[in-house]
Motif scaffolding. Sequence first.
Motif, PDB file in Angstrom:
ATOM      1  N   VAL A 118       4.698  -3.102 -19.067  1.00  0.00           N
ATOM      2  CA  VAL A 118       3.836  -4.274 -19.116  1.00  0.00           C
ATOM      3  C   VAL A 118       2.756  -4.084 -20.183  1.00  0.00           C
ATOM      4  CG1 VAL A 118       2.366  -3.367 -17.265  1.00  0.00           C
ATOM      5  CG2 VAL A 118       2.387  -5.817 -17.761  1.00  0.00           C
ATOM      6  N   SER A 119       2.531  -5.125 -20.975  1.00  0.00           N
ATOM      7  CA  SER A 119       1.474  -5.068 -21.989  1.00  0.00           C
ATOM      8  C   SER A 119       0.160  -5.532 -21.377  1.00  0.00           C
ATOM      9  CB  SER A 119       1.841  -5.960 -23.186  1.00  0.00           C
ATOM     10  OG  SER A 119       1.981  -7.306 -22.780  1.00  0.00           O
ATOM     11  N   GLU A 214      10.963  -1.240  -5.636  1.00  0.00           N
ATOM     12  CA  GLU A 214       9.922  -0.632  -4.823  1.00  0.00           C
ATOM     13  C   GLU A 214       8.577  -0.801  -5.499  1.00  0.00           C
ATOM     14  OE1 GLU A 214      10.927   3.456  -4.319  1.00  0.00           O
ATOM     15  OE2 GLU A 214      12.518   3.071  -2.864  1.00  0.00           O
ATOM     16  N   THR A 215       7.513  -0.869  -4.691  1.00  0.00           N
ATOM     17  CA  THR A 215       6.166  -0.924  -5.229  1.00  0.00           C
ATOM     18  C   THR A 215       5.222  -0.257  -4.252  1.00  0.00           C
ATOM     19  OG1 THR A 215       4.554  -2.359  -6.325  1.00  0.00           O
ATOM     20  CG2 THR A 215       5.508  -3.162  -4.240  1.00  0.00           C
ATOM     21  N   TRP A 219       2.207  -4.663  -3.448  1.00  0.00           N
ATOM     22  CA  TRP A 219       1.656  -5.382  -4.597  1.00  0.00           C
ATOM     23  C   TRP A 219       2.656  -5.497  -5.738  1.00  0.00           C
ATOM     24  CZ3 TRP A 219      -2.354  -8.302  -4.084  1.00  0.00           C
ATOM     25  CH2 TRP A 219      -3.368  -7.972  -3.184  1.00  0.00           C
ATOM     26  N   TRP A 220       2.760  -6.725  -6.284  1.00  0.00           N
ATOM     27  CA  TRP A 220       3.581  -6.990  -7.461  1.00  0.00           C
ATOM     28  C   TRP A 220       2.733  -7.747  -8.473  1.00  0.00           C
ATOM     29  CZ3 TRP A 220       8.366  -4.805  -6.988  1.00  0.00           C
ATOM     30  CH2 TRP A 220       8.821  -4.558  -5.694  1.00  0.00           C
ATOM     31  N   LEU A 221       2.897  -7.426  -9.742  1.00  0.00           N
ATOM     32  CA  LEU A 221       2.207  -8.140 -10.809  1.00  0.00           C
ATOM     33  C   LEU A 221       3.081  -9.303 -11.250  1.00  0.00           C
ATOM     34  CD1 LEU A 221      -0.198  -8.318 -12.763  1.00  0.00           C
ATOM     35  CD2 LEU A 221       1.071  -6.798 -14.314  1.00  0.00           C
ATOM     36  N   ALA A 243       3.699  -1.982  -8.977  1.00  0.00           N
ATOM     37  CA  ALA A 243       2.321  -1.517  -9.116  1.00  0.00           C
ATOM     38  C   ALA A 243       2.170  -0.410 -10.157  1.00  0.00           C
ATOM     39  CB  ALA A 243       1.799  -1.034  -7.760  1.00  0.00           C
ATOM     40  N   GLU A 244       3.291   0.141 -10.623  1.00  0.00           N
ATOM     41  CA  GLU A 244       3.239   1.169 -11.664  1.00  0.00           C
ATOM     42  C   GLU A 244       3.502   0.585 -13.045  1.00  0.00           C
ATOM     43  OE1 GLU A 244       2.268   4.107 -10.848  1.00  0.00           O
ATOM     44  OE2 GLU A 244       2.258   3.602  -8.712  1.00  0.00           O
TER      45      GLU A 244
END
Length: 259
Positions: A118-119, A214-215, A219-221, A243-244
Amino acid sequence: MSIASLTDPITPQGGHTSFDNLDHWMQGRTLYGGASALIAYTAAVRAFADLPPLRAGQVAFVAPTGPEVELKREIVRQGRNVAQVRSEIWCEGKCTLSAFWLFGTTREPNATHPAARVSDWPGPPEEAEATMTGKGPAFIQNNFELRKAQDISGRGEPVVRRWARLADREGLDPVSELILLGDVLPPGAMRAMQRQGPISSINWSFNLLDTAPETRDGWWLSENASQHAAGGYSSERLRLWNAEGRQVLDGMQCVAIFG
């Protein structure tokens, strides 16, 4: 239970199905898109128990979906590695949602290319500020927790990015969880609208990049980004990361922009 109200009534036999206590999943006069997509997906996997993992979905939101429905599903084709399943929701004799699901076994890879990280990493969800508390449609207030994942607000770059998680995830497998929350944010075109007005998802197509996502702590972005908006429609790219910062879903959507 919130999730149980969406999934418990669904049987392997399909057909007429009645859902109770769906007020907290409504978006205006229809069921929230992620909830109706989950119903269609659950109807498919309960009807055909030996399907391989889900790889992709194409969902058309045809008309408003209410609590009294008829669930239809069929295997369109099943080969050695891939199964393609159609499931539909009908209300009052009319199709209100049509979905096409692609299931596929894992094979020896002949190409490997991981999705980019992710940027503009917003920082971990644990450090993010809560948003939309007590605001927005009923399905958000009752079922989701949202936290800020971008500094911009108001008009500007047509991108909406939030940390999101379900308030109640008990008994829900990770793939169903992504289907339920994949459509949770408003379109990125919202930031380019000249004035406030109603918006409506017309379809949603997505590829799962991980069949067992998995997170951390649910939480998910989530990000919706308008690629082009004109003539009352917006072409949106929808993405989810864990989340990572590892991408787990890549999708597109057509949204009607009214007003």
